[in-house]
Motif scaffolding. Structure first.
Motif, PDB file in Angstrom:
ATOM      1  N   UNK A 210     -38.811  43.936 -38.338  1.00  0.00           N
ATOM      2  CA  UNK A 210     -39.620  42.960 -37.625  1.00  0.00           C
ATOM      3  C   UNK A 210     -40.293  43.570 -36.412  1.00  0.00           C
ATOM      4  N   UNK A 211     -40.758  42.706 -35.483  1.00  0.00           N
ATOM      5  CA  UNK A 211     -41.573  43.152 -34.354  1.00  0.00           C
ATOM      6  C   UNK A 211     -41.019  42.601 -33.040  1.00  0.00           C
TER       7      UNK A 211
ATOM      8  N   UNK B  25     -39.520  39.624 -26.791  1.00  0.00           N
ATOM      9  CA  UNK B  25     -39.097  38.675 -27.815  1.00  0.00           C
ATOM     10  C   UNK B  25     -39.071  39.359 -29.188  1.00  0.00           C
ATOM     11  N   UNK B  26     -37.844  39.409 -29.780  1.00  0.00           N
ATOM     12  CA  UNK B  26     -37.688  39.917 -31.151  1.00  0.00           C
ATOM     13  C   UNK B  26     -37.751  38.722 -32.087  1.00  0.00           C
ATOM     14  N   UNK B  27     -38.590  38.784 -33.137  1.00  0.00           N
ATOM     15  CA  UNK B  27     -38.820  37.629 -34.006  1.00  0.00           C
ATOM     16  C   UNK B  27     -37.756  37.409 -35.055  1.00  0.00           C
ATOM     17  N   UNK B  28     -36.839  38.380 -35.278  1.00  0.00           N
ATOM     18  CA  UNK B  28     -35.829  38.244 -36.316  1.00  0.00           C
ATOM     19  C   UNK B  28     -36.372  38.614 -37.685  1.00  0.00           C
TER      20      UNK B  28
ATOM     21  N   UNK C 261     -31.106  36.996 -36.519  1.00  0.00           N
ATOM     22  CA  UNK C 261     -31.809  35.974 -35.757  1.00  0.00           C
ATOM     23  C   UNK C 261     -32.652  36.588 -34.649  1.00  0.00           C
ATOM     24  N   UNK C 262     -33.548  35.766 -34.116  1.00  0.00           N
ATOM     25  CA  UNK C 262     -34.404  36.214 -33.024  1.00  0.00           C
ATOM     26  C   UNK C 262     -33.597  36.307 -31.729  1.00  0.00           C
ATOM     27  N   UNK C 263     -34.127  37.047 -30.751  1.00  0.00           N
ATOM     28  CA  UNK C 263     -33.476  37.166 -29.443  1.00  0.00           C
ATOM     29  C   UNK C 263     -34.511  37.584 -28.423  1.00  0.00           C
TER      30      UNK C 263
END
Length: 659
Positions: free
Chosen positions: A262-263, A301-304, A309-311
Motif C-alpha cells: 500500500x501507500x 497516513x498508511x491506507x492498509x 489495517x490503516x494507521x
C-alpha cells in the motif's frame, strides 16, 4: 455423516445388549427354580425355616459412571445376617439386614451383569439365593469449548475444551471446511490447541470432534471465529527538525510489517506534503522547496491492505525565516533623571523588512515601533521608575525574515528635590500646647515619610506623605528654643531631602493661691498655711513670709501643698506673702493672705473699765463665796477681750479692702 454413523453404532450396541440380557434372565430363572428346591431340602434336614427371596435391580440399564441399586424382597422381618450381591466372581455390594438394598460401584465397565443375591441365613432361617440382572452402557461425554471471537491477522486463536467426565480419555480434532486447524491428541494431558497464524482475513466456522473411548460416546459441536485485519503501528520522522526557507525536507516512515503493501501520504492540515506510493519500494519522500516559513504538524497516513489495517503517525518540522544578522538597537542617552523620556531606536533591518519592534526591560514594554517602514524610533514614558534598564529590542519578523533581538540600556536616576521645605506653623507656642510642623515642595507622586527632629529628639513624624503634610509635637516639650531638622526619607524615584527651621516653647504664667487654716490662733499654737492654683505639672518650691520673717516653706510642691508656722510666734497680726519659685516651664507668681496670733490672758484680771477693758479682780479675803466670784469674773473678762479683738480685726479688714 460422522454423527449418523455414531448413532447407528450405538443402536447396534443396545440391540445386542438387550438380546444378551434376555438370555441371562432365562438362565437365572431356571437356576432359581433349582436353588429353591435344594434350599427346601436342606431346611427339612437341619430344622431351620426356609425363606422365599427374590432379587431385582432398580434399573435394567445404567450409563457408565452411574451406580445401580440392587435389592432383595421376601425375607422375614425377624431375619438377621447379610445379603451379598455378586456378578460371577465380581462382588457388587453387601446389604446388612435389616437393610435389603445396596448400590453397585459406579465404575463398572461396559457390559451385562447377571447378579446372584445370597442370603447368609441365621439360627432361625435357612440361607437363600436369588438372581437378577442389569447392564452398563457407554456414557455421553458433555464438554464445553472456549476461544476468541476474533483474532488479528497473523495471530493464532487458542481453542480450549473443558468439562469432560474425569475418567474420559481420547482426542479432539478441530477442523474447518475439510482443513484441520489443530488437534488435542490426549484430553488427559492437554486441554487446548492453537490455529495456524497464516489464516487469511475472513470468518471461519469450525467443528470440535471428541473421539470417545471405551466408556464414553463420541461427540461433535460447532462454532466459529473471525480473522480480522491486523493493526499496524506506523512511525514517522523528519530528516531535519528545522530547514531554512527554500530547502526541502525528507519525511520517512518505519514500523510497518514486512509483508504490508500500500501507500503512505504525508499531510499538514489539508495540504499534502509528499507521498510514498508503494511501501514495499520506498520508505521516504521529499517536501517541496517552496514551502512557506512556519511550523508544520505532519500526519503520516498508511491506507492498509487486505491483511493489515490503516494507521497514522505524527511528526513535525519548521521552515525558518531568513535571519537578520545586522539588527541593532540604541538609546538617545545613557542616563536621565526621573521624569524625563529616552528615545530608543533600531537600525540594520533590510530595506524590504516589515513588521514591528517592541522595546522591553524585565518583561515590561517601554515603547513600540508599530511599523518599521514608517519609523525607526519611539520614546519611553516620562514616569519610568528610577533604576538601570537593560533593554531588549525585539523585531517581530515577517513572512520571509526571522525575528531578531538586540540589546541596549540606560539609567533613570532619582529626582533631586530642590523645592523641599519645612517650617513650624507659628514661631512660638506656650508650654503644654505643642506646635504644628509642616513641609512643602514634594512632587505629587512622592511617597515615603518626613521626620522632624531637634538634636536627637524626634519631635513628630509623618509616616506617609501621601496622607498628611503636617504633624504636631508633643505638648510636653520643655520651654526653650528648638532648632528643627525636617528629613524626607526619599523613595524609589525621589532622592532624600532635608530642611531646617526653628521655634520656641515659652514658659506659662501661674496664679498661686494661699490660705490659713485658722484666722486667729492662740499664742503658742502653730497655724497651717496651704497653697493652691498651680498647674499639676508645675514643680519647684513655695515660701510663706511676713515681712522679713519666713514663716514656713514647701520645698517640693509635687510632694506637699502646706506647711506649719512656728508655735512661738508673738501675738499680733501677720500679713503673709506667698512666693512660688517657678520652674523651667512655669513662671513664678505670688499671693497674699493673713492671720493673727492672740496674746495669752492674765490670771488676775482687773475690773473692767468704763470702756469695757478688764481691770484687776477684787480680793476675796476669807469670803466662802470667793471662788464663785473669781470664776464669774474670769468669764466676763474673757468675753470682753474677745469682743474687743473682733472689733479690731473687723476695722483692719475694712481698712485693707478700702485700699
Amino acid at each position: 455423516m460422522g454423527s449418523t454413523a455414531s448413532r447407528d453404532a450405538r443402536s447396534g450396541d443396545l440391540l445386542r445388549l438387550a438380546a444378551t440380557s434376555v438370555a441371562v434372565l432365562a438362565l437365572l430363572a431356571s437356576s432359581f427354580t433349582g436353588l429353591m428346591g435344594a434350599s427346601a431340602a436342606r431346611a427339612a434336614a437341619d430344622g431351620t425355616t426356609p425363606v422365599a427371596m427374590t432379587a431385582s435391580a432398580a434399573s435394567p440399564q445404567v450409563s457408565y459412571g452411574t451406580a445401580n441399586t440392587v435389592r432383595v424382597t421376601g425375607l422375614p422381618a425377624a431375619a438377621t445376617g447379610a445379603v451379598d450381591f455378586v456378578s460371577g466372581s465380581t462382588p457388587l455390594c453387601r446389604a446388612v439386614l435389616p437393610a435389603s438394598a445396596c448400590a453397585t460401584p459406579a465404575t463398572l465397565p461396559i457390559g451385562s451383569y447377571p447378579v446372584t443375591a445370597t442370603y447368609s441365613g441365621d439360627d432361625v432361617y435357612e440361607s437363600a439365593t436369588a438372581v437378577t440382572a442389569f447392564s452398563v452402557s457407554r456414557a455421553s461425554a458433555p464438554f464445553s469449548a472456549g476461544h476468541a471471537s476474533s483474532v488479528p491477522y497473523g495471530t493464532a486463536n487458542t481453542i480450549s475444551v473443558f468439562g469432560f467426565p474425569s475418567a474420559a480419555t481420547g482426542s479432539v480434532a478441530i477442523a474447518t471446511s475439510g482443513r484441520t486447524l489443530c488437534t488435542i491428541p490426549d484430553i488427559t494431558t492437554g486441554s487446548f490447541c492453537q490455529t495456524p497464524t497464516d489464516l487469511a482475513v475472513g470468518t471461519y466456522p469450525f467443528t470440535i470432534s471428541y473421539s470417545g473411548d471405551q466408556n464414553h460416546n463420541s461427540r461433535t459441536v460447532g462454532s466459529s471465529f473471525r480473522v480480522v485485519p491486523a493493526s499496524t503501528r506506523l512511525d514517522a520522522r523528519v530528516r531535519a527538525a528545522t530547514v531554512p526557507f527554500g530547502t526541502p525536507n525528507m519525511l520517512e516512515i518505519s514500523g510497518l510489517p514486512s509483508s504490508a503493501t500500500g501507500s503512505v501520504v504525508f499531510t499538514a492540515g489539508v495540504a499534502t506534503l509528499c507521498r510514498i506510493d508503494d511501501v514495499t519500494a520506498a520508505s521516504s519522500c521529499s517536501t517541496a522547496a517552496s514551502l512557506g516559513a512556519g511550523t508544520y504538524a505532519v500526519t503520516a497516513t498508511y491506507g492498509g491492505d487486505a491483511s493489515y489495517g490503516s494507521s497514522t503517525a505524527s511528526t513535525g518540522f519548521e521552515v525558518t525565516r531568513a535571519t537578520v544578522p545586522d539588527f541593532d538597537a540604541e538609546a538617545s542617552a545613557a542616563s536621565v533623571e526621573f521624569g524625563s523620556s529616552v528615545v530608543l531606536g533600531v537600525d540594520g533591518l533590510p530595506s524590504a523588512a516589515t513588521g514591528s519592534v517592541v522595546f522591553t526591560a524585565d518583561g515590561a514594554t517601554l515603547c513600540r515601533i508599530a511599523d518599521v517602514t514608517a519609523s525607526a524610533t519611539c520614546s519611553t514614558p516620562a514616569d519610568l521608575g528610577a533604576g538601570t534598564y537593560t533593554v531588549t529590542a525585539a523585531y517581530s519578523g515577517d513572512a520571509n525574515h526571522r525575528a531578531a533581538t538586540a540589546a541596549t540600556g540606560f539609567e533613570v536616576t532619582r529626582a533631586e528635590l530642590a523645592d523641599f521645605d519645612a517650617a513650624p506653623a507659628a514661631p512660638a507656642a506656650a508650654y503644654g500646647s505643642g506646635i504644628v510642623l509642616r513641609y512643602s515642595g514634594l512632587p505629587s507622586a512622592a511617597t515615603g515619610s518626613v521626620v522632624f527632629t531637634s538634636g536627637s529628639t524626634v519631635l513628630c513624624t509623618i509616616a506617609d506623605v501621601r496622607d498628611a503634610d503636617e504633624c504636631r509635637t508633643a505638648a510636653s516639650l520643655d520651654a526653650g528654643r528648638y532648632l528643627v531638622l525636617a528629613t524626607y526619607s526619599g523613595d524609589a524615584d525621589h532622592a532624600a531631602a532635608t530642611s531646617t527651621s526653628a521655634f520656641d516653647v515659652e514658659q506659662v504664667a501661674t496664679a498661686i493661691e494661699a490660705s490659713a487654716r485658722a484666722r486667729v490662733v492662740a499664742a503658742g499654737e502653730p497655724n497651717t498655711l496651704t497653697l493652691a492654683g498651680l498647674p499639676g505639672a508645675a514643680t519647684g518650691s513655695v515660701s510663706f513670709s511676713s515681712g522679713a520673717l519666713v514663716l514656713c516653706t514647701v520645698d517640693d510642691i509635687s510632694a506637699a501643698d502646706r506647711c506649719d508656722t512656728p508655735a512661738d510666734l508673738g501675738a499680733g497680726e501677720y500679713e503673709v506673702t506667698v512666693r512660688y519659685s517657678g520652674d523651667r516651664n512655669h513662671l513664678a507668681s505670688t499671693a497674699r493672705t493673713a492671720f493673727a496670733v492672740e496674746a495669752a490672758t492674765p490670771l488676775t484680771p482687773a475690773p473692767a473699765s468704763e470702756d469695757g477693758d478688764p481691770g484687776e479682780l477684787p480680793a476675796t479675803g476669807d469670803d466662802p463665796t470667793a471662788p464663785l466670784v473669781w470664776a464669774l469674773a474670769l468669764l466676763l473678762a474673757g468675753a470682753a477681750l474677745g469682743a474687743r479683738s473682733s472689733r479690731r480685726v473687723r476695722r483692719r479688714d475694712v481698712a485693707r479692702s478700702g485700699t
